[in-house]
Design a protein around this motif. Structure first.
Motif, mmCIF file in Angstrom:
data_model
loop_
_atom_site.group_PDB
_atom_site.id
_atom_site.type_symbol
_atom_site.label_atom_id
_atom_site.label_comp_id
_atom_site.label_asym_id
_atom_site.label_seq_id
_atom_site.Cartn_x
_atom_site.Cartn_y
_atom_site.Cartn_z
ATOM 1 N N LEU A 20 38.687 12.758 26.548
ATOM 2 C CA LEU A 20 39.568 14.073 26.441
ATOM 3 C C LEU A 20 38.590 14.773 25.955
ATOM 4 C CD1 LEU A 20 41.633 15.708 26.237
ATOM 5 C CD2 LEU A 20 42.794 14.764 24.235
ATOM 6 N N ARG A 21 37.286 14.806 25.024
ATOM 7 C CA ARG A 21 37.115 16.078 24.320
ATOM 8 C C ARG A 21 35.766 16.287 25.274
ATOM 9 N NH1 ARG A 21 32.612 15.129 19.753
ATOM 10 N NH2 ARG A 21 31.919 16.570 19.240
ATOM 11 N N GLU A 22 35.192 15.289 26.647
ATOM 12 C CA GLU A 22 34.469 15.813 27.957
ATOM 13 C C GLU A 22 35.106 16.664 28.993
ATOM 14 O OE1 GLU A 22 30.568 16.517 30.077
ATOM 15 O OE2 GLU A 22 30.994 15.213 27.637
ATOM 16 N N ARG A 23 36.770 16.093 29.224
ATOM 17 C CA ARG A 23 37.210 17.064 28.849
ATOM 18 C C ARG A 23 37.120 18.360 29.229
ATOM 19 N NH1 ARG A 23 40.510 12.919 30.264
ATOM 20 N NH2 ARG A 23 42.310 13.739 28.905
ATOM 21 N N LYS A 24 37.415 18.981 28.457
ATOM 22 C CA LYS A 24 37.905 20.254 27.130
ATOM 23 C C LYS A 24 36.138 20.316 27.457
ATOM 24 C CE LYS A 24 41.083 18.885 23.866
ATOM 25 N NZ LYS A 24 41.447 18.858 22.663
ATOM 26 N N LYS A 25 34.843 20.345 27.542
ATOM 27 C CA LYS A 25 34.072 20.588 27.415
ATOM 28 C C LYS A 25 33.644 21.135 29.626
ATOM 29 C CE LYS A 25 31.009 18.064 23.690
ATOM 30 N NZ LYS A 25 29.965 16.852 23.797
ATOM 31 N N ILE A 26 34.263 20.271 29.871
ATOM 32 C CA ILE A 26 33.867 20.423 31.286
ATOM 33 C C ILE A 26 34.260 21.909 31.479
ATOM 34 C CG2 ILE A 26 34.632 20.143 33.748
ATOM 35 C CD1 ILE A 26 33.454 16.898 33.252
ATOM 36 N N LYS A 27 35.862 21.688 31.382
ATOM 37 C CA LYS A 27 37.091 23.223 31.459
ATOM 38 C C LYS A 27 36.308 24.202 30.856
ATOM 39 C CE LYS A 27 41.792 24.644 30.401
ATOM 40 N NZ LYS A 27 43.026 23.436 30.253
ATOM 41 N N THR A 28 35.996 24.449 29.867
ATOM 42 C CA THR A 28 35.347 25.285 29.193
ATOM 43 C C THR A 28 33.959 25.750 29.614
ATOM 44 O OG1 THR A 28 35.720 24.901 27.030
ATOM 45 C CG2 THR A 28 33.491 26.300 27.097
ATOM 46 N N ARG A 29 33.140 25.096 30.167
ATOM 47 C CA ARG A 29 31.877 25.659 31.034
ATOM 48 C C ARG A 29 32.278 26.131 32.110
ATOM 49 N NH1 ARG A 29 28.958 20.499 29.448
ATOM 50 N NH2 ARG A 29 30.229 19.836 30.832
ATOM 51 N N GLU A 30 33.545 25.226 33.275
ATOM 52 C CA GLU A 30 34.371 26.219 34.371
ATOM 53 C C GLU A 30 34.710 27.292 34.391
ATOM 54 O OE1 GLU A 30 36.094 22.553 35.548
ATOM 55 O OE2 GLU A 30 35.113 22.018 36.900
ATOM 56 N N ALA A 31 35.648 27.665 33.114
ATOM 57 C CA ALA A 31 35.781 28.638 33.165
ATOM 58 C C ALA A 31 35.008 29.763 32.346
ATOM 59 C CB ALA A 31 36.495 28.644 31.692
ATOM 60 N N ILE A 32 33.946 29.738 31.705
ATOM 61 C CA ILE A 32 32.621 30.468 31.476
ATOM 62 C C ILE A 32 32.070 30.857 33.088
ATOM 63 C CG2 ILE A 32 30.441 31.020 30.739
ATOM 64 C CD1 ILE A 32 31.475 29.014 28.325
ATOM 65 N N ARG A 33 31.851 29.766 33.997
ATOM 66 C CA ARG A 33 31.481 30.291 34.837
ATOM 67 C C ARG A 33 32.359 31.409 36.025
ATOM 68 N NH1 ARG A 33 30.494 24.727 35.869
ATOM 69 N NH2 ARG A 33 28.504 24.181 34.526
ATOM 70 N N SER A 34 33.621 30.966 35.879
ATOM 71 C CA SER A 34 34.715 31.217 36.563
ATOM 72 C C SER A 34 34.487 33.202 36.660
ATOM 73 C CB SER A 34 35.104 31.010 36.754
ATOM 74 O OG SER A 34 35.694 29.404 37.369
#
Length: 207
Positions: A20-34
């Motif tokens: 879950l923690r890693e998924r949240k990190k990935i989601k945040t990185r993807e939001a910043i990239r988008s």
């Protein structure tokens, strides 16, 4: 890994599900990239600020910097380096390296919209291109590790380092060539041409 970005050819079932923690990190990185790509598309790279990116991604500027030390890193990094390295590790041990690389890069990088934006910025923005050059050493070290695993050689040995960096450099130039020519050519065909040069040297000059 900017010069060896893998297309998303494996299914989610092929990969272990992150916690879950890693998924949240990935989601945040993807939001910043988008957010970054959308703003750059609207107003250009230089006009896009970290504060604007943070507001659009609904995070704080400090969060942006925690994930990406520079604006250039937002453009150049992605989540697929581990996928690419795992694909290399899965290939048959007796397979030639050029065949391994052809296999893991063969499917449609050019079909990913982010790849086109990223490579266009590499060509158009000096700061992005400079940061890309800096990041090549990180990519090369990761590749040295998998080459060492595959061949039983010392990953820090000169031959492994020379081969890894020649491959990374060649793929970087292929990516730049693709973007400089308006992404018109088939990227897979360009990769094949590049690997042919690495394997056999320059072909005879056409009359």
């Amino acid at each position: 890994m900017t010069t060896m970005t893998a297309a998303r050819t494996d299914s989610p079932a092929d990969r272990p599900r992150p916690g879950l923690r890693e998924r949240k990190k990935i989601k945040t990185r993807e939001a910043i990239r988008s957010a970054t790509y959308a703003l750059v598309e609207q107003q250009g790279y230089d006009a896009t600020t970290i504060d604007q990116i943070a507001e659009r991604a609904e995070v704080s500027p400090s969060t942006v910097f925690r994930y990406f030390p520079t604006k250039e890193d937002i453009v150049l990094t992605d989540e697929y380096d581990p996928v690419l390295l795992e694909k290399i590790r899965r290939r048959p041990a007796e397979e030639r390296w050029t065949d391994t690389i052809r296999s893991v890069l063969r499917v449609g990088v050019e079909e990913e919209p982010d790849s086109r934006m990223r490579t266009r910025l590499m060509v158009e923005v000096p700061a992005v291109r400079s940061r890309m050059m800096e990041s090549m050493s990180v990519t090369g070290r990761m590749l040295c590790q998998v080459i060492g695993e595959r061949t039983g050689r010392d990953p820090a040995g000169l031959e492994v380092r020379a081969y890894a960096m020649s491959l990374v450099g060649a793929l970087m130039e292929t990516t730049l060539y693709w973007a400089e020519n308006g992404h018109r050519e088939d990227f897979t065909a360009l990769i094949d041409r590049t690997l042919d040069v690495l394997e056999h040297g320059l072909p005879p000059k056409k009359p």
